[in-house]
Write a protein that holds these residues in place. Structure first.
Motif, PDB file in Angstrom:
ATOM      1  N   PHE A   1     -69.184 -71.793 -70.919  1.00 53.57           N
ATOM      2  CA  PHE A   1     -69.217 -73.193 -71.361  1.00 53.57           C
ATOM      3  C   PHE A   1     -70.365 -73.457 -72.343  1.00 53.57           C
ATOM      4  CE2 PHE A   1     -67.155 -73.746 -67.143  1.00 53.57           C
ATOM      5  CZ  PHE A   1     -65.969 -74.308 -67.589  1.00 53.57           C
TER       6      PHE A   1
ATOM      7  N   ASN B   1     -71.917 -71.312 -76.970  1.00 55.13           N
ATOM      8  CA  ASN B   1     -71.461 -71.624 -78.324  1.00 55.13           C
ATOM      9  C   ASN B   1     -72.522 -71.433 -79.404  1.00 55.13           C
ATOM     10  OD1 ASN B   1     -68.724 -72.432 -77.742  1.00 55.13           O
ATOM     11  ND2 ASN B   1     -69.679 -74.071 -76.583  1.00 55.13           N
TER      12      ASN B   1
ATOM     13  N   PRO C   1     -58.889 -64.226 -70.657  1.00 55.40           N
ATOM     14  CA  PRO C   1     -58.632 -62.962 -69.957  1.00 55.40           C
ATOM     15  C   PRO C   1     -59.611 -61.867 -70.346  1.00 55.40           C
ATOM     16  CG  PRO C   1     -56.579 -63.890 -70.731  1.00 55.40           C
ATOM     17  CD  PRO C   1     -57.670 -64.746 -71.294  1.00 55.40           C
TER      18      PRO C   1
ATOM     19  N   ILE D   1     -62.896 -72.535 -84.123  1.00 57.02           N
ATOM     20  CA  ILE D   1     -62.932 -72.954 -82.719  1.00 57.02           C
ATOM     21  C   ILE D   1     -61.662 -72.480 -82.025  1.00 57.02           C
ATOM     22  CG2 ILE D   1     -62.926 -74.990 -81.220  1.00 57.02           C
ATOM     23  CD1 ILE D   1     -65.511 -74.541 -82.873  1.00 57.02           C
ATOM     24  N   LYS D   2     -61.824 -71.774 -80.926  1.00 55.73           N
ATOM     25  CA  LYS D   2     -60.620 -71.359 -80.214  1.00 55.73           C
ATOM     26  C   LYS D   2     -60.871 -71.162 -78.728  1.00 55.73           C
ATOM     27  CE  LYS D   2     -61.450 -67.238 -82.713  1.00 55.73           C
ATOM     28  NZ  LYS D   2     -61.085 -66.155 -83.519  1.00 55.73           N
ATOM     29  N   HIS D   3     -59.775 -70.956 -78.011  1.00 55.84           N
ATOM     30  CA  HIS D   3     -59.802 -70.698 -76.572  1.00 55.84           C
ATOM     31  C   HIS D   3     -60.670 -71.709 -75.829  1.00 55.84           C
ATOM     32  CE1 HIS D   3     -57.679 -67.189 -77.804  1.00 55.84           C
ATOM     33  NE2 HIS D   3     -58.714 -66.687 -78.454  1.00 55.84           N
ATOM     34  N   ILE D   4     -61.652 -71.208 -75.084  1.00 51.80           N
ATOM     35  CA  ILE D   4     -62.417 -72.119 -74.231  1.00 51.80           C
ATOM     36  C   ILE D   4     -63.209 -73.121 -75.070  1.00 51.80           C
ATOM     37  CG2 ILE D   4     -64.485 -70.674 -74.023  1.00 51.80           C
ATOM     38  CD1 ILE D   4     -64.577 -71.590 -71.062  1.00 51.80           C
ATOM     39  N   GLN D   5     -63.423 -72.811 -76.328  1.00 49.08           N
ATOM     40  CA  GLN D   5     -64.147 -73.766 -77.178  1.00 49.08           C
ATOM     41  C   GLN D   5     -63.338 -75.049 -77.401  1.00 49.08           C
ATOM     42  OE1 GLN D   5     -64.843 -71.009 -80.420  1.00 49.08           O
ATOM     43  NE2 GLN D   5     -67.029 -70.932 -79.942  1.00 49.08           N
TER      44      GLN D   5
ATOM     45  N   ASP E   1     -62.182 -76.642 -75.089  1.00 53.12           N
ATOM     46  CA  ASP E   1     -62.720 -77.489 -74.025  1.00 53.12           C
ATOM     47  C   ASP E   1     -64.146 -77.934 -74.337  1.00 53.12           C
ATOM     48  OD1 ASP E   1     -63.082 -78.816 -71.640  1.00 53.12           O
ATOM     49  OD2 ASP E   1     -63.485 -77.017 -70.467  1.00 53.12           O
ATOM     50  N   THR E   2     -64.994 -76.966 -74.721  1.00 53.50           N
ATOM     51  CA  THR E   2     -66.417 -77.288 -74.845  1.00 53.50           C
ATOM     52  C   THR E   2     -66.788 -77.945 -76.169  1.00 53.50           C
ATOM     53  OG1 THR E   2     -66.812 -75.036 -75.619  1.00 53.50           O
ATOM     54  CG2 THR E   2     -67.139 -75.442 -73.283  1.00 53.50           C
ATOM     55  N   LEU E   3     -66.036 -77.663 -77.228  1.00 51.07           N
ATOM     56  CA  LEU E   3     -66.406 -78.197 -78.539  1.00 51.07           C
ATOM     57  C   LEU E   3     -65.372 -79.149 -79.126  1.00 51.07           C
ATOM     58  CD1 LEU E   3     -67.931 -75.011 -80.221  1.00 51.07           C
ATOM     59  CD2 LEU E   3     -69.090 -76.813 -78.956  1.00 51.07           C
TER      60      LEU E   3
ATOM     61  N   PHE F   1     -54.312 -74.120 -74.437  1.00 49.06           N
ATOM     62  CA  PHE F   1     -55.357 -73.345 -73.751  1.00 49.06           C
ATOM     63  C   PHE F   1     -55.336 -73.645 -72.251  1.00 49.06           C
ATOM     64  CE2 PHE F   1     -59.594 -73.751 -71.821  1.00 49.06           C
ATOM     65  CZ  PHE F   1     -59.909 -72.408 -71.731  1.00 49.06           C
TER      66      PHE F   1
ATOM     67  N   ASP G   1     -54.436 -67.171 -66.062  1.00 45.55           N
ATOM     68  CA  ASP G   1     -55.519 -66.274 -66.484  1.00 45.55           C
ATOM     69  C   ASP G   1     -56.546 -66.060 -65.382  1.00 45.55           C
ATOM     70  OD1 ASP G   1     -54.317 -66.080 -68.889  1.00 45.55           O
ATOM     71  OD2 ASP G   1     -55.662 -67.470 -69.932  1.00 45.55           O
TER      72      ASP G   1
ATOM     73  N   ARG H   1     -63.556 -76.045 -62.500  1.00 48.39           N
ATOM     74  CA  ARG H   1     -64.232 -76.761 -63.581  1.00 48.39           C
ATOM     75  C   ARG H   1     -63.314 -76.949 -64.777  1.00 48.39           C
ATOM     76  NH1 ARG H   1     -70.184 -75.136 -65.923  1.00 48.39           N
ATOM     77  NH2 ARG H   1     -70.022 -76.798 -67.456  1.00 48.39           N
ATOM     78  N   LEU H   2     -62.494 -75.954 -65.048  1.00 49.82           N
ATOM     79  CA  LEU H   2     -61.568 -76.064 -66.181  1.00 49.82           C
ATOM     80  C   LEU H   2     -60.439 -77.039 -65.877  1.00 49.82           C
ATOM     81  CD1 LEU H   2     -61.270 -72.357 -67.354  1.00 49.82           C
ATOM     82  CD2 LEU H   2     -62.199 -74.250 -68.672  1.00 49.82           C
TER      83      LEU H   2
ATOM     84  N   ASN I   1     -67.505 -80.741 -69.490  1.00 49.87           N
ATOM     85  CA  ASN I   1     -67.781 -79.382 -69.992  1.00 49.87           C
ATOM     86  C   ASN I   1     -68.201 -79.365 -71.449  1.00 49.87           C
ATOM     87  OD1 ASN I   1     -66.932 -78.496 -67.497  1.00 49.87           O
ATOM     88  ND2 ASN I   1     -64.857 -78.064 -68.164  1.00 49.87           N
TER      89      ASN I   1
END
Lengths: 173, 892
Positions: free
Chosen positions: A13, A16, A30, B442-446, B448-450, B477, B484, B510-511, B563
């Motif tokens: 999280f 970045n 994954p 920006i991709k995947h978990i970003q 969420d965060t960005l 995502f 996943d 959290r996700l 997040n």
């Protein structure tokens, strides 16, 4: 000043400031989870006094018989924490773990254009074992150096006799 | 499925394995345990199965705190001990799980024994793990003298480990306090190696500093190429603690704090990380000392102006030190005290240094940052300060021109990009924001965060089609999060990475409860409902195509996780001005309030449409009799749902009004942008929506009474108050030019508010249209039957007359609002008009900042901004055109 500690899911999280660097790839969940589940000891983060992630290393141990080796999958340090010897520190901890696991060598791939990184690995005792053609895909495909450093178990240093020719990515095992 | 297979072949290891994994997927720990034990019985020689069962019990303990200590943990512990006693413990993972159990049960001494005993030989994969766990356990046991000496040893072997210094100092002060509290003579541990006095701590840290110096000075070649920051920061941390404790000697024990900080600067000032280090210790200096330090160190650098000429730095190390000093003076708040002229002349100096310093980066590759980029960031902040204090957006415009210029020199610098995104967003141009955002890959978990970097702007500025893209990418995502995480949760069991099991479970939680996820879900739903329909039948079809239960709230507000990663923007803003933690907290509250309103609005709309068309999706024979017969149970229930939701929405609006008073400000260093809540409240859009819901509810009520021949029951809620201003007057007021000239000819202001209000109004009109559509469905048969009966209007229930009257007036008000909004919007945003207005943003000034601006660069920015404004206009126009057709069909 750094705290080196195991990388945890929650770091995904907040990593970045490191991953916005153009040469640091952000992978799908994954990918990270696979490493965390399989080789948690090989995935470490460096944290600054203010609690920020300064950089991280992810790797694994793999290979049959005398090809049993540690592999550096990713190593990255945020721009503001460079030139502090952090990458060297993270590398040495990965080498220590590989020693304990009785690996014969540690290897890694690096873009041939990334002079800074290639030079740093050389300083840390790595040699160019071979060149992998068009390993990195992109607008223009780029070659990789496959770099290696022998560990103490490889007493005859067989693992670092350079390969005689360039290879294609599909030839890699 | 696997359960059935198991019943048929209870002795298949393969099926049991699959069954175990299936339970891991759904997180049924109890069943996991049972299956793992079955596997163990089947293959008693395979240890992992047994430990799968143990881990499943541990997870039950985490799930059920009440039974954790009385049942689950002791059981898990006994199971492991049984294996230990039988000498059957094999793997490192098995020792780790035992340690987890002991720690969870607070049996720290037992855990220590494991570490000291033969089992510890199995702990090989993480070299540092045993020693760190050991001190952690000692800490838990509060054996402070041992803890203290242990950390000293760790620091000696690892002199750059921040965590060790922190814990070392903590334990030292616990010992110091214990001393002063105890009567003399009772406690006597001065003969231990622990540091239990300030003097001894000072001594230890000084030794560490000396050792670092010696290792670099005497050894040839130096052992360490880099000086380590640890011992030096350790000293500053000691001072910080002493000062916080109001120790009278805090500024004496190590000499003058100012000197220590200057020493630190001497040693590490050419490292970019020095700013964040010294930021932590700003409080060690008084205001005058800060001034003194900056002045002296600047003088020492020797690059100050002489006779009006700036002396340029000769290498990048000097530049880095200079940047640090400017950053610190900003952080100390000095820039905020400067007059406009001073700000501008400092900005000019920084620009000169930036331009000159580019020469050091000529050999850099395109993925590198220029050494002088930080100058640019600082000067943009200065220009922004000026824009805020003079209320003149011309400075923002120029900041953008400079930023775009620097991006041509440093095309991958994310800090420059993030700053540009903020500035473009401030002037309401979303398209350039999005392009920059995309270039950050920006991709995947970003997501969420960005995602927040653009998410609050895309709808605010009405770029509806990009909004769709952003929401779809984000939701894609999240769609695979469960799969996943489950897949790798299974891997954790397979590879025996037991410490990660709980971590993965928490991560998934959290996700799944992410604020960003909830926002995107809600906004996409609302967008889908309002975007495309140009007739009520289309809306009905859209709603019927959705699998939504308006009865239940989709968001679990109590579990919602924030997040968003707000640490990405490098900031030198003083803490006094911007407390990032507090702001994030505030922003989270506001986001939640806004999300709640949005969720309720969507649920109201869905219910309203279903209420209007109870048979929708079934046959298309809206015979009044059919409606009546089909209605009873379902309509009544829907009505109750709508009344309830209406009430919740009203309550939510009241709460938000309170919150809105403490509304967020938007400072440049903060990219957690406000929501649209404040504008929404200012336009009273919530109350307006309630009123049209009331109209629907009373139509429905009277329809029933009309048909059942009964008197209408009283309305079960208090109707919303009509806002003072009519919708039309709001749209009229919103008629403004895009760029306003203010203060004579002095200032320019970009009227972003105009865009934002228009988008909100258009959205509101779309929602009202849908509710009116539902009303129309209800009133249509009544009207038809009235017409059949001929002109006997006088016999009509007077209440019904008033319902028809308010329906008609609502409809005509909405229709005229659409026309007004269309008009207000179209004029200032036509091509020529806009170009002329934006041209006025150029500054004529002798300051270097505003000269030599590349005209082609500026005109390309103007084109981008123009195109973006016009996209907003076009998207809103399309939306309103559709609603116009929609509304035309709702006339009687």
């Amino acid at each position: 000043m750094t705290t080196i500690r195991p990388f945890t899911c929650d770091d995904l999280f907040t990593f970045n400031n490191v991953n916005l660097d153009p040469l640091t790839e952000t992978y799908g969940l994954p990918f990270y989870l696979q490493y965390l589940a399989h080789w948690p000891e090989y995935f470490q983060a460096a944290e600054s006094p203010s609690g920020e992630i300064m950089g991280y290393i992810m790797g694994k141990a793999e290979g049959p018989a005398d090809n049993w080796h540690g592999h550096v999958t990713a190593l990255t340090v945020a721009p503001e924490y460079r030139r502090l010897g952090l990458a060297a520190k993270l590398m040495s901890s990965l080498e220590d773990i590989s020693e304990k696991k009785k690996c014969y060598f540690v290897d890694l791939f690096v873009r041939v254009s990334n002079r800074v990184a290639v030079d740093m690995y050389k300083r840390l005792g790595y040699i160019v074992y071979r060149r992998v053609l068009e390993y990195y895909s992109g607008d223009v495909d780029e070659d990789a150096f496959d770099m290696r450093k022998a560990l103490s178990h490889d007493t005859e240093k067989k693992s670092i006799v350079p390969f005689t020719r360039d290879v294609r990515p599909e030839e890699l095992e | 499925m696997y359960e059935n297979a198991y019943k048929k072949k209870p002795d298949s290891e393969e099926i049991l394995n699959a069954l175990f994994m299936a339970y891991v997927r759904i997180g049924n720990y109890k069943k996991q345990q049972q299956v793992a034990m079955a596997l163990h019985k089947l293959r008693p020689q395979k240890n992992p199965y047994y430990f799968w069962a143990v881990m499943s019990i541990v997870m039950q303990a985490y799930e059920n705190e009440n039974l954790a200590n009385s049942m689950f943990l002791p059981l898990a512990g006994k199971m492991v001990e049984k294996f230990i006693n039988e000498g059957r413990l094999e793997a490192e993972a098995e020792v780790r799980i035992y340690l987890i159990i002991l720690q969870s049960m607070a049996k720290f001494e037992e855990a220590l024994k494991v570490l000291k005993g033969p089992l510890s030989e199995k702990l090989v994969s993480e070299p540092d793990f045993p020693s760190f766990l050991e001190v952690e356990l000692l800490t838990k046991l509060e054996l402070w003298t041992t803890v203290n000496t242990a950390y000293k040893r760790l620091i000696e072997s690892n002199p750059d480990s921040w965590q060790c210094y922190k814990e070392y100092l903590r334990s030292s002060f616990i010992l110091i306090d214990a001393h002063s509290n105890a009567e003399e003579g009772v406690v006597n541990c001065s003969d231990t190696a622990a540091d239990d006095t300030v003097e001894r701590v000072v001594e230890f840290l000084s030794t560490m500093v000396r050792r670092d110096r010696d290792s670099r000075e005497s050894a040839t070649p130096p052992q360490l190429p880099y000086p380590i920051r640890g011992p030096y920061l350790g000293r500053l941390e000691l001072l910080r603690i002493l000062k916080d404790r109001n120790d009278v000697n805090w500024n004496k024990v190590l000499g003058n704090p100012l000197e220590l900080i200057c020493q630190y600067y001497d040693q590490f000032g050419d490292k970019p990380c020095c700013f964040s280090d010294l930021q932590l210790y700003a409080a060690l200096l008084s205001e005058s000392e800060k001034q003194q330090m900056i002045t002296e160190l600047l003088a020492k650098l020797g690059i100050q102006s002489q006779d009006g000429q700036i002396v340029m730095a000769t290498d990048i190390k000097v530049i880095q030190r200079h940047i640090l000093l400017i950053q610190l003076s900003r952080y100390y708040g000095f820039h905020r005290q400067m007059e406009t002229d001073k700000c501008l002349s400092l900005a000019e100096e920084l620009l000169r240094r930036y331009t000159d310093g580019l020469k050091f980066g000529e050999s850099l590759t395109s993925t590198d940052q220029q050494y002088v980029d930080s100058y640019m960031l600082l000067l943009i902040h200065l220009l922004h300060d000026v824009a805020v204090s003079t209320k003149n957006d011309q400075y923002i415009w120029h900041a953008l021109v400079l930023l775009e210029m620097s991006l041509t020199k440093s095309p991958t610098n994310s800090q420059l990009k993030l700053l540009a995104i903020q500035l473009y967003a401030q002037i309401g141009a979303f398209m350039p924001c999005y392009n920059l955002y995309e270039s950050l890959e920006i991709k995947h978990i970003q997501h969420d965060t960005l995602g927040y970097v653009v998410c609050n702007h895309v709808l605010r500025l009405g770029h509806l089609s990009v909004a769709h893209t952003i929401f779809d990418n984000t939701l894609r995502f999240f769609a695979s999060v469960h799969k996943d995480t489950s897949d790798y949760l299974i891997s954790c069991y397979k590879y025996g990475s037991f410490p990660k099991v709980q971590e993965f479970v928490q991560f998934r939680h959290r996700l799944q409860n992410s604020l960003q996820f909830a926002i995107c879900t809600a906004e996409k739903l609302l967008l889908d409902i309002i975007s495309n329909a140009s007739s009520h039948q289309m809306t009905v079809d859209i709603i019927n195509g959705m699998d939504i239960d308006p009865m239940t709230e989709q968001t679990d507000f109590k579990s919602l996780c924030d997040n968003r990663d707000d640490s990405i923007v490098f900031s030198c803003e003083p803490n006094k001005v911007v407390d990032k933690k507090e702001l994030k907290q505030k922003s989270f509250l506001e986001e939640k309030a806004w999300l709640h309103i949005r969720n309720l609005t969507a649920r109201c709309l869905v219910t309203a449409v279903r209420l209007g068309s109870p048979l929708a999706g079934g046959t298309t024979a809206p015979e009044s009799a059919a409606i009546r017969n089909g209605s009873d149970a379902k309509t009544v229930k829907l009505r109750d749902v709508l009344v309830r939701l209406r009430g919740e929405l009203a309550q939510c609006l009241t709460d938000s009004r309170q919150l809105n008073k403490a509304q967020m400000t938007n400072d440049l260093c903060l990219d957690l942008y406000r929501t649209r809540l404040s504008a929404f409240m200012r336009l009273d859009l919530g109350d307006r929506f309630l009123i049209v819901l009331d109209l629907l509810l009373s139509s429905e009520l009277h329809q029933n009474s009309q048909q059942d021949g009964q008197k209408a029951a009283s309305i079960s809620f208090s109707p919303a108050q009509k806002p003072a201003k009519s919708l039309s007057s709001l749209t009229q007021e919103n008629r403004k030019p895009m760029v306003m000239v203010c203060g004579g000819e002095e200032r320019r202001q970009i009227v972003v508010e105009m865009l934002e209000n228009s988008v909100l109004l258009a959205e509101h009109i779309s929602q009202v249209t849908i509710v009116l559509g539902a009303c129309h469905e209800i009133l249509k048969p009544i009207k038809a039957s009235l017409n059949k009966k001929g002109k006997k209007k006088k016999e009509m229930d007077p209440v019904m007359v008033s319902v028809f009257e308010s329906y008609d007036s609502f409809l005509s008000e909405t229709l005229s609002a659409v026309a007004d909004l269309q008009e207000a919007f179209s004029e200032p945003l036509t091509g020529d008009n806009l170009a002329f207005q934006l041209d006025a943003l150029k500054i004529e000034n002798s300051n270097l900042l505003f000269q030599h601006v590349d005209d082609t660069l500026e005109s390309s920015i103007r084109k981008k901004v123009t195109a973006s404004y016009q996209t907003t206009a076009a998207e809103i126009k399309t939306l309103l055109d559709r609603k116009l057709r929609y509304l035309e069909n709702l006339k009687f």
